[in-house]
Design a protein around this motif. Structure first.
Motif, PDB file in Angstrom:
ATOM      1  N   THR A 793      71.117  41.954  33.387  1.00 27.19           N
ATOM      2  CA  THR A 793      71.464  43.291  32.896  1.00 27.19           C
ATOM      3  C   THR A 793      70.895  44.354  33.829  1.00 27.19           C
ATOM      4  O   THR A 793      71.547  45.377  34.114  1.00 27.19           O
ATOM      5  N   LYS A 794      69.645  44.171  34.276  1.00 25.41           N
ATOM      6  CA  LYS A 794      69.004  45.130  35.191  1.00 25.41           C
ATOM      7  C   LYS A 794      69.821  45.263  36.482  1.00 25.41           C
ATOM      8  O   LYS A 794      70.074  46.384  36.967  1.00 25.41           O
ATOM      9  N   ASN A 795      70.257  44.153  37.024  1.00 21.21           N
ATOM     10  CA  ASN A 795      71.026  44.209  38.267  1.00 21.21           C
ATOM     11  C   ASN A 795      72.331  44.984  38.082  1.00 21.21           C
ATOM     12  O   ASN A 795      72.747  45.770  38.949  1.00 21.21           O
ATOM     13  N   GLU A 796      73.001  44.740  36.937  1.00 17.71           N
ATOM     14  CA  GLU A 796      74.260  45.426  36.680  1.00 17.71           C
ATOM     15  C   GLU A 796      74.049  46.930  36.529  1.00 17.71           C
ATOM     16  O   GLU A 796      74.827  47.749  37.018  1.00 17.71           O
ATOM     17  N   LEU A 797      72.936  47.319  35.812  1.00 14.13           N
ATOM     18  CA  LEU A 797      72.668  48.735  35.596  1.00 14.13           C
ATOM     19  C   LEU A 797      72.214  49.420  36.882  1.00 14.13           C
ATOM     20  O   LEU A 797      72.479  50.617  37.095  1.00 14.13           O
ATOM     21  N   GLU A 798      71.512  48.708  37.756  1.00 13.55           N
ATOM     22  CA  GLU A 798      71.111  49.296  39.037  1.00 13.55           C
ATOM     23  C   GLU A 798      72.318  49.639  39.896  1.00 13.55           C
ATOM     24  O   GLU A 798      72.344  50.660  40.606  1.00 13.55           O
ATOM     25  N   ARG A 799      73.335  48.791  39.836  1.00 11.12           N
ATOM     26  CA  ARG A 799      74.561  49.102  40.580  1.00 11.12           C
ATOM     27  C   ARG A 799      75.210  50.376  40.028  1.00 11.12           C
ATOM     28  O   ARG A 799      75.764  51.179  40.779  1.00 11.12           O
ATOM     29  N   LEU A 842      65.040  51.599  33.306  1.00 10.80           N
ATOM     30  CA  LEU A 842      65.546  51.786  34.667  1.00 10.80           C
ATOM     31  C   LEU A 842      65.762  53.258  34.984  1.00 10.80           C
ATOM     32  O   LEU A 842      65.425  53.719  36.097  1.00 10.80           O
ATOM     33  N   TYR A 843      66.354  53.983  34.032  1.00 10.30           N
ATOM     34  CA  TYR A 843      66.564  55.408  34.285  1.00 10.30           C
ATOM     35  C   TYR A 843      65.217  56.120  34.387  1.00 10.30           C
ATOM     36  O   TYR A 843      65.084  57.045  35.210  1.00 10.30           O
ATOM     37  N   ARG A 844      64.254  55.724  33.620  1.00 12.10           N
ATOM     38  CA  ARG A 844      62.912  56.333  33.661  1.00 12.10           C
ATOM     39  C   ARG A 844      62.313  56.136  35.053  1.00 12.10           C
ATOM     40  O   ARG A 844      61.763  57.072  35.640  1.00 12.10           O
ATOM     41  N   ARG A 845      62.427  54.948  35.574  1.00 12.12           N
ATOM     42  CA  ARG A 845      61.907  54.695  36.920  1.00 12.12           C
ATOM     43  C   ARG A 845      62.686  55.507  37.960  1.00 12.12           C
ATOM     44  O   ARG A 845      62.086  56.085  38.881  1.00 12.12           O
ATOM     45  N   HIS A 846      63.988  55.549  37.788  1.00 11.88           N
ATOM     46  CA  HIS A 846      64.827  56.327  38.710  1.00 11.88           C
ATOM     47  C   HIS A 846      64.446  57.801  38.674  1.00 11.88           C
ATOM     48  O   HIS A 846      64.316  58.449  39.732  1.00 11.88           O
ATOM     49  N   PHE A 847      64.213  58.318  37.462  1.00 15.92           N
ATOM     50  CA  PHE A 847      63.861  59.737  37.329  1.00 15.92           C
ATOM     51  C   PHE A 847      62.491  60.018  37.945  1.00 15.92           C
ATOM     52  O   PHE A 847      62.296  61.025  38.635  1.00 15.92           O
ATOM     53  N   LEU A 848      61.520  59.173  37.692  1.00 18.95           N
ATOM     54  CA  LEU A 848      60.179  59.394  38.223  1.00 18.95           C
ATOM     55  C   LEU A 848      60.177  59.323  39.756  1.00 18.95           C
ATOM     56  O   LEU A 848      59.450  60.079  40.416  1.00 18.95           O
ATOM     57  N   GLN A 849      60.957  58.433  40.307  1.00 18.44           N
ATOM     58  CA  GLN A 849      61.031  58.356  41.767  1.00 18.44           C
ATOM     59  C   GLN A 849      61.617  59.643  42.356  1.00 18.44           C
ATOM     60  O   GLN A 849      61.120  60.172  43.364  1.00 18.44           O
ATOM     61  N   LYS A 850      62.683  60.165  41.716  1.00 18.19           N
ATOM     62  CA  LYS A 850      63.253  61.428  42.160  1.00 18.19           C
ATOM     63  C   LYS A 850      62.268  62.578  41.983  1.00 18.19           C
ATOM     64  O   LYS A 850      62.165  63.468  42.839  1.00 18.19           O
ATOM     65  N   ALA A 851      61.481  62.558  40.873  1.00 16.28           N
ATOM     66  CA  ALA A 851      60.527  63.625  40.623  1.00 16.28           C
ATOM     67  C   ALA A 851      59.409  63.612  41.662  1.00 16.28           C
ATOM     68  O   ALA A 851      58.920  64.675  42.081  1.00 16.28           O
ATOM     69  N   LEU A 852      58.992  62.424  42.068  1.00 15.44           N
ATOM     70  CA  LEU A 852      57.959  62.347  43.102  1.00 15.44           C
ATOM     71  C   LEU A 852      58.476  62.906  44.430  1.00 15.44           C
ATOM     72  O   LEU A 852      57.746  63.597  45.165  1.00 15.44           O
ATOM     73  N   LEU A 853      59.724  62.607  44.770  1.00 17.37           N
ATOM     74  CA  LEU A 853      60.302  63.180  45.989  1.00 17.37           C
ATOM     75  C   LEU A 853      60.368  64.700  45.899  1.00 17.37           C
ATOM     76  O   LEU A 853      60.057  65.430  46.853  1.00 17.37           O
ATOM     77  N   HIS A 854      60.754  65.182  44.730  1.00 14.43           N
ATOM     78  CA  HIS A 854      60.822  66.622  44.528  1.00 14.43           C
ATOM     79  C   HIS A 854      59.428  67.242  44.595  1.00 14.43           C
ATOM     80  O   HIS A 854      59.253  68.362  45.108  1.00 14.43           O
ATOM     81  N   CYS A 855      58.423  66.525  44.112  1.00 10.92           N
ATOM     82  CA  CYS A 855      57.040  67.028  44.141  1.00 10.92           C
ATOM     83  C   CYS A 855      56.586  67.200  45.581  1.00 10.92           C
ATOM     84  O   CYS A 855      55.919  68.183  45.922  1.00 10.92           O
TER      85      CYS A 855
END
Length: 962
Positions: A793-799, A842-855
């Motif tokens: 499921t994780k792999n499918e959602l990452e795509r 997965l979305y939480r991790r995706h959001f935090l990664q984007k937030a760190l880049l923005h930081c």
């Protein structure tokens, strides 16, 4: 006609302290009975008059007629000598009685140290002439002698009889012979003189002379009684003066006219020893064998009434047939100037001469009894200690026990009967205890329970005194009064006793005074046939004779056993000291109270150490703990929802609304909880650090209990919450970052927070999908079926996220269906809920990664912030949010630190002190929290030393009194 004369019974034997033993009556039949010199001449000590022998005509009558003149002359001479001897003997008896009373005066040399020296120089303070004037004068003694003129008239009358007719002369001689033959053993009522057969005639002159003869004899006997009454009144006056003089001496001692410390009385010293022994529990079998008078009897047999008569006050609560004595009451009786009572653990004195104080004392005793009885029980073994002092009270220690019952009634616990038996046996099994066995004389003796119990504990009767109460009712109800005689002679019961007494304790009314009961008792025995017919001896009746006998027996037992008991405690002390030296050679002997004081000081020192914590330390730990408590709420409920908005205006609006709601409802409460927990943790930390400094682990349970109870009692100031809410709201309203360091600090705070959240999210995802290929190959770990499904499921959602990087936080239903069908195409059956849960992480991790880049991009955004991000594609509103949160945390930590150091630490210290004070007053609590053989050994050592010291002081005082 007889003349009746009343003499107070308590005056019969004021010095007689002997106890009548039923086995000592006929030991030496040839030895004449012993007559005490102090025994008063009363009606109760006289034998009944012997009836005159009838004269019948016959051979002996002529011979007697021939010599009647010589016999009559001899009788007249004998009467003269008897009368003169009585006069001289009366004066001698009065002088001897006075000397005996003089010997009874207290030895004033013992009180010379009380009076200052200058008093002895002032003769007016002790007027010897006045004292001498109180002694009887020769004229008074002469008044007490028989009226010689009246006796002369009687002689004239007797001479006239000689010149009368032969029949009347014989009758006069017979009456005279009767008078002469009953000199000192006649009763107070003259016996009627029956006429002889020769004196019966029809002559009126002879009948008149015969009646005159009887009247003269009665007058002569009445004169002798008046003389006796005068002696009795003189003795009563001397006794009263002696009592008043003793009272004056005791009052001077009591008021403390001297500046020296007054020593405790002998009975008070002894009572203190018994009080200590009542709480002593030794492991060395050193039992309490000191004497005391144990009062036992059936319920409502009159135990309490007898004790009250001895104490001369109605001090116990009363009830009609119900159980009133619910616990043992130890009463220490002693002589004093005022009639007062006092409890061992109280300083209040109850004036027994005032009815309101008596009522208060009875109420207090009843309250203490009910308080000592545990829930579900009827009686208690806990002893109530009471002391009673007053003029004329005999010194002794009595213990009033609950009455023995045969049946458990409604409202009583099932084991009441066995508990009463157990308490009674515990006191009576003391080999030196004097058992005062009380038997109700108004009921059948066969119904008695206590006699069997007493005979089991003292089969030889060597320390038992039997008391028969309610003798007035017994005499009235019993058809055979001789049954009372059998009881007091020990022939009816199988039990044996050292002495037997019969008393009357009133008419049964609870409102009777002690004086009225004494008067009633005297009146009853004055007119009772039990004494008149010799069924009871004079020294066996009245409560005064009983108290004298019991007191003598008590002190005799004390003198015989106290030194042996002191030696036993000396040996016990040696054993305890030896054990301490072997087991605790380097420790001081601290008992439980001393250990508690030591622990108390340590705890207070640890509380004071809280005031030494620096403000920086307080604020640092408060800020850290508060952020740990609220960070989840800030990220999940404020930052993430606001970050989903499309523009900065919506972001700021959402943030402001959620911050306002958070501040109004949750934030102040969370902040106060954090502050209180921080205070507790710091308090515990100081206690733990102090423990490492050679602290005794015997205090661990106590300190933990004090800490828990203090925390439980502590309540944070509620008014601080309102002020804290205002401060936090104002801090969050501020958006103005004044300089670049604050901006950088906010970015660092934001970055650290996001990294921590990202790390937690990665950990959650790793747990969901199981080990990766490295762990499977190198650590030999495999995925579970569920982890395999989640991994697919994780792999499918990452795509899906790669295709839509700006995807919203939630999946649409059609997207969920598409993912599920794609997985089913690969042979994976998956639930829609599992897809949504996986998407959330997965979305939480995706959001935090984007937030760190923005930081990282916002590190150079302070310039744009100052220009309000005008004409700039970079917006750093999330940095401003974290700066507001960071500033709120700092201000809240500073506010809480001030409240802690200025208010709460002091309130905690106050609570700790209150808890320590409460624990210090609760003996059971200290026993629970400070335990161990070391504590018990120190307690036993302290008690044994105290007992031994007091016993030695008592023995020394006892030898001095001898």
């Amino acid at each position: 006609m007889g003349v009746k004369f009343r003499v107070p019974l308590q005056k019969l034997h004021p010095l007689s302290r002997a106890i009548h033993h039923r086995y000592s009556a006929n030991n030496n039949p040839q030895r004449p009975p012993h007559c005490s010199a102090a025994r008063h001449y009363t009606s109760l000590s006289r034998l009944p008059m012997r009836p005159p022998k009838s004269r019948s005509g016959g051979h002996g009558y002529q011979q007697h007629r021939s010599f009647w003149v010589a016999r009559l002359a001899a009788r007249l001479l004998k009467l003269r000598y008897i009368l003169l001897g009585s006069a001289v003997g009366g004066g001698y008896t009065a002088k001897k009685t006075y000397d005996e009373w003089k010997d009874m005066f207290p030895d004033m040399s013992q009180y010379t140290w009380i009076v200052p020296d200058f008093v002895w120089e002032l003769s007016e303070n002790f007027d010897l002439d006045k004292l001498a004037s109180a002694l009887p004068e020769l004229e008074e003694i002469a008044k007490l002698l028989p009226d010689m003129e009246k006796i002369g008239e009687n002689f004239t009358f007797l001479k006239s009889l000689l010149s009368s007719g032969l029949g009347s002369e014989v009758n006069g001689a017979s009456g005279l012979r009767l008078l002469l033959e009953t000199t000192g053993e006649s009763t107070l009522r003259a016996t009627d003189i029956p006429p002889t057969s020769a004196a019966m005639s029809d002559s009126s002159d002879k009948q008149f002379k015969k009646s005159s003869d009887k009247e003269k004899v009665d007058q002569l006997q009445e004169e002798l009684l008046r003389t006796q009454l005068k002696y009795q009144r003189l003795l009563e006056r001397l006794e009263k003066e002696n009592k008043e003089l003793k009272k004056v001496v005791l009052q001077k001692d009591d008021k403390g006219i001297h500046q020296r410390k007054v020593k405790k009385s002998l009975i008070d010293l002894y009572s203190e020893v018994l009080d200590i022994l009542s709480d002593y529990d030794s492991n060395y079998n050193t039992q309490d064998h000191l004497p005391r008078v144990v009062v036992v009897g059936d319920q409502s047999a009159g135990k309490t009434s007898v004790l009250e008569m001895i104490a001369q006050a109605r001090i116990f609560p009363r009830g009609s047939g119900e159980m009133m004595t619910r616990s043992p009451v130890k009463v220490t009786l002693s002589e004093g100037p005022h009639h007062v009572a006092m409890f061992k653990d109280s300083t209040r004195e109850f004036d027994l001469g005032k009815e309101e104080d008596l009522a208060a004392l009875r109420h207090e005793i009843e309250l203490r009894m009910r308080k000592s009885v545990k829930e579900g029980q009827t009686v208690s073994p806990e002893t109530i200690s009471l002391s009673v002092k007053g003029p004329g009270i005999q010194r002794m220690v009595l213990v009033d026990l609950p009455g023995v019952i045969s049946t458990v009634t409604t409202g009583m616990s099932a084991d009441t009967k066995e508990t009463i038996f157990s308490i009674s046996k515990a006191y009576m099994q003391n080999p030196n205890a004097i058992i005062l066995c009380i038997q109700d004389g108004s009921v059948d003796a066969e119904r008695s329970i206590v006699t069997d119990l007493v005979s089991q504990m003292d089969p030889q009767g060597k320390r038992t005194i039997f008391v028969l109460t309610k003798v007035d009712l017994a005499e009235k109800n019993l058809a055979s009064p001789s049954r009372i005689q059998q009881i007091v002679e020990g022939k009816l019961f199988p039990m044996k006793a050292l002495g037997y007494f019969a008393v009357v304790t009133g008419k049964g009314s609870s409102n009777e005074s002690i004086d009225s009961i004494k008067d009633y008792e005297e009146d009853f025995f004055q007119s009772s046939r039990l004494l008149r017919d010799g069924m009871l001896k004079a020294h066996q009746v009245t409560t005064k004779n009983l108290s004298l006998a019991v007191s003598d027996c008590f002190w005799k037992m004390v003198r015989e056993s106290v030194e042996q008991q002191a030696d036993a405690f000396k040996a016990s002390r040696f054993n305890l000291e030896t054990e301490w030296k072997n087991n605790y050679p380097r420790l001081r002997e601290l008992d439980r109270n001393e250990l508690y004081e030591k622990a108390k000081n340590e705890i207070l020192d640890e509380v004071i150490s809280l005031s030494q914590v620096t403000p920086q330390h307080w604020e640092s730990i408060l800020q850290k703990k508060l952020w740990e408590r609220v960070s989840t709420h800030v990220i999940e409920n404020i930052y993430l929802p606001a970050a989903q908005t499309m523009n900065s205006g919506t972001f700021n609006t959402t943030v402001d609304i959620k911050l306002k709601q958070w501040t109004d409802k949750q934030l102040p409460h969370k902040a106060l909880e954090v502050a209180w927990e921080t205070l507790q943790e710091e308090f515990a930390r100081f206690m733990a650090e102090y423990k490492g400094k050679d602290q005794d682990d015997i205090f661990d349970k106590l300190k933990e209990a004090v800490k828990d109870e203090s925390v439980k009692r502590h309540k944070w100031n509620e008014r601080a919450m309102d002020s804290l809410r205002v401060i936090q709201h104002n801090a969050l309203e501020d958006r103005s970052i004044t300089d670049k360091p604050q901006w950088d600090a906010a970015i660092q705070f934001m970055e650290e927070t996001l990294q921590a959240r990202l790390k937690d999210t990665d950990s959650v995802i790793a747990d969901m999908v199981g080990p990766d290929w490295k762990q499977r190959w190198f650590s030999w770990k495999n995925r579970t079926p569920e982890q395999h499904i989640r991994n697919e499921t994780k792999n499918e959602l990452e795509r899906l996220l790669k295709l839509h990087e700006d995807h919203t936080a939630y999946l649409a239903n059609d997207e969920v269906t598409t993912v599920r069908k794609n997985l089913e195409g690969r042979g994976v059956e998956v639930d829609p809920i599992l897809i949504k849960d996986t998407w959330h992480q997965l979305y939480r991790r995706h959001f935090l990664q984007k937030a760190l880049l923005h930081c990282n991009l916002c590190r150079r955004g302070f310039y744009y912030y100052q220009r309000h991000f005008v004409d700039s594609e970079l917006e750093c509103n999330d940095v401003v949010l974290f700066w507001r949160i960071q500033r709120m945390l700092a201000i809240t930590a500073n506010t809480l630190r001030q409240q802690l150091t200025n208010t709460e630490v002091r309130r905690l210290e106050k609570n700790v002190k209150e808890v320590l004070e409460d624990f210090g007053e609760d003996t059971e609590k200290k026993v629970q929290l400070i335990t161990g053989r070391r504590v018990q050994l120190a307690e036993d050592l302290k008690k044994v030393r105290e007992i031994q010291e007091k016993l030695e002081a008592f023995i020394e005082a006892l030898h001095k009194e001898k």
